[in-house]
Design a protein around this motif. Structure first.
Motif, short mmCIF file in Angstrom:
data_model
loop_
_atom_site.label_atom_id
_atom_site.label_comp_id
_atom_site.label_asym_id
_atom_site.label_seq_id
_atom_site.Cartn_x
_atom_site.Cartn_y
_atom_site.Cartn_z
N SER A 359 0.82 -1.21 0.00
CA SER A 359 0.00 0.00 0.00
C SER A 359 0.85 1.26 0.00
O SER A 359 0.52 2.25 -0.66
N SER A 363 0.90 3.96 -3.16
CA SER A 363 0.61 5.38 -2.96
C SER A 363 1.68 6.27 -3.58
O SER A 363 1.40 7.43 -3.92
N LYS A 364 2.89 5.73 -3.74
CA LYS A 364 3.98 6.51 -4.33
C LYS A 364 4.19 6.21 -5.81
O LYS A 364 5.07 6.79 -6.45
N LYS A 367 2.88 9.17 -7.97
CA LYS A 367 3.34 10.50 -7.57
C LYS A 367 4.47 10.96 -8.48
O LYS A 367 5.21 10.17 -9.05
#
Length: 426
Positions: A359, A363-364, A367
């Protein structure tokens, strides 16, 4: 006859020295928070009557001095200091404690009465006296008291220092550091013990919280320098906290006789194994509590590392017991079952940790590099994490029949995500 007469004083001298050493090795135990709360609530502070409480502290000190025959001379007053060699009875620690309480209540009495400039100087002087006696109380308890008493005395002295800095209105950062140290101690102590003890710790935390909020507001909401100083101060308390927690776990582990897993009960005979498993279970409760939902993922990973360490210690103790069990089949069967159960729990926690890593990586993944030049996740890194998660599922948890359906679905999901990441990668 003469030889025996010469040996007798030597034997008496050895016995007396052993008795002195045994007396010096005794550790006194004081529930500082309970002692303070009972004295305050029963003698005036329920009605915020600081004058009555100050007079009670003076009367209590007179009774302690008289019972210990620790008097200061007739006629001319000559103070007798309390040092480490002096403390041969727990009542000497009570004397220092009530000296701090008397000075603090006198300062609060002057504060609530409304002070001018001259009275304010006197009030701050009484706060300094309270800090002096509280620091001496903490110093003596660290040597003469047990680990819990020493930790509570440290929190008591931190509160007094915070109160002094708070009233001086000069060093707000130091006041916040001391109040946060006090809160950290009572948050840990509030997890154990009786319901009354947990309630007292909660009340003490509620008293400190408004002061912390006020200090934070005066500092502009956040201050990196204050947080760095706080981390340094908390490190000084970690050793004592860990000592208290280990003692508490040892006491609780005495009533823990078996480990439950999949409806089966595995007896635990080794005290070290019980303590390690109890430590891991407490960390699991902390990890799954609602208070940890807002904790950063990196801190959760640190909790997982502590859980793994505790379970590995338990398995090490179990295997040592297996090595010394010999040919006793019943004992070996119980230890083998316990080892498999702990290993299964360890595998489950490993999967949870790997899911957390996935997770964090996901999430990165989308980005872009920001002004902090934060490292982003590459698709091949996510593929590696999914492969690792699949391996853990297949090796450690899949043999358990009841969990077969759930973990088969998890493996299929991981395979699908891995394939998707490989398509993005290529």
């Amino acid at each position: 006859m003469s030889k025996t007469g010469e040996q007798q004083p030597a034997d008496m001298e050895v016995d007396s020295s052993a008795a002195v050493e045994e007396k010096q090795a005794v550790k006194f135990s004081i529930n500082v928070l309970e002692l303070m709360r009972e004295a305050q609530m029963q003698h005036g502070l329920r009605q915020s009557d600081y004058t009555r409480y100050r007079r009670y502290c003076s009367a209590r000190l007179r009774r302690l001095y008289k019972s210990l025959k620790f008097l200061h001379g007739r006629g001319k007053y000559t103070r007798r200091n309390i040092t480490e060699p002096t403390v041969t009875d727990v009542r000497y620690l009570h004397i220092v404690f009530y000296m701090a309480e008397r000075a603090w209540s006198h300062a609060m009495e002057k504060k609530t009465a409304g002070t001018n400039a001259q009275q304010r100087i006197y009030m701050l002087g009484r706060f300094r006296k309270a800090v002096k006696w509280a620091s001496l109380f903490s110093q003596l308890c660290s040597v003469k008291g047990d680990s819990r008493t020493s930790l509570e005395a440290e929190a008591y002295a931190s509160y007094m220092k915070g109160a002094l800095f708070f009233e001086q209105d000069k060093n707000i950062e130091a006041a916040m550091i001391n109040f946060k140290n006090t809160r950290a101690v009572y948050e840990e102590l509030g997890k154990y013990g009786s319901i009354e003890n947990q309630l007292l710790c909660r009340q003490r935390i509620e008293e400190v919280e408004p002061m912390i909020d006020f200090c934070s507001h005066k500092l502009g909401g956040s201050s990196l320098q204050a947080h760095e100083l706080l981390d340094m101060a908390n490190d000084l308390l970690k050793a004592k906290m860990e000592a208290v927690l280990s003692e508490t776990r040892s006491q609780q582990a005495a009533s823990m006789t078996e480990f439950n897993w999949l409806g089966r009960r595995f007896p635990i005979t080794n005290a070290k194994t019980r303590v390690s498993i109890l430590k891991a279970q407490q960390l699991e409760k902390d990890l799954n509590s609602s208070a940890t939902e807002s904790i950063a993922a990196e801190k959760k990973l640190g909790i997982f590392d502590k859980i793994f360490s505790a379970y590995h210690d338990a398995r090490s103790c179990i295997r040592n017991d297996l090595a010394s069990a010999g040919s006793a089949e019943n004992i070996r069967d119980d230890l083998n079952g316990l080892d498999k159960a702990v290993s299964a729990v360890l595998g489950l926690r490993t999967i949870e940790r790997n899911q957390l890593l996935v997770s964090i990586a996901k999430s990165k993944l989308t980005k872009h590099r920001d002004e902090k030049n934060e490292r982003i996740t590459k698709p091949e890194e996510l593929v590696r994490l999914y492969d690792l998660l699949i391996q853990v599922c297949l090796l450690s948890i899949m043999p358990i029949f009841y969990a077969l359906t759930f973990f088969t679905g998890l493996v299929c999901f991981c395979w699908w995500e891995t394939a998707f990441c490989r398509i993005q990668w290529t």
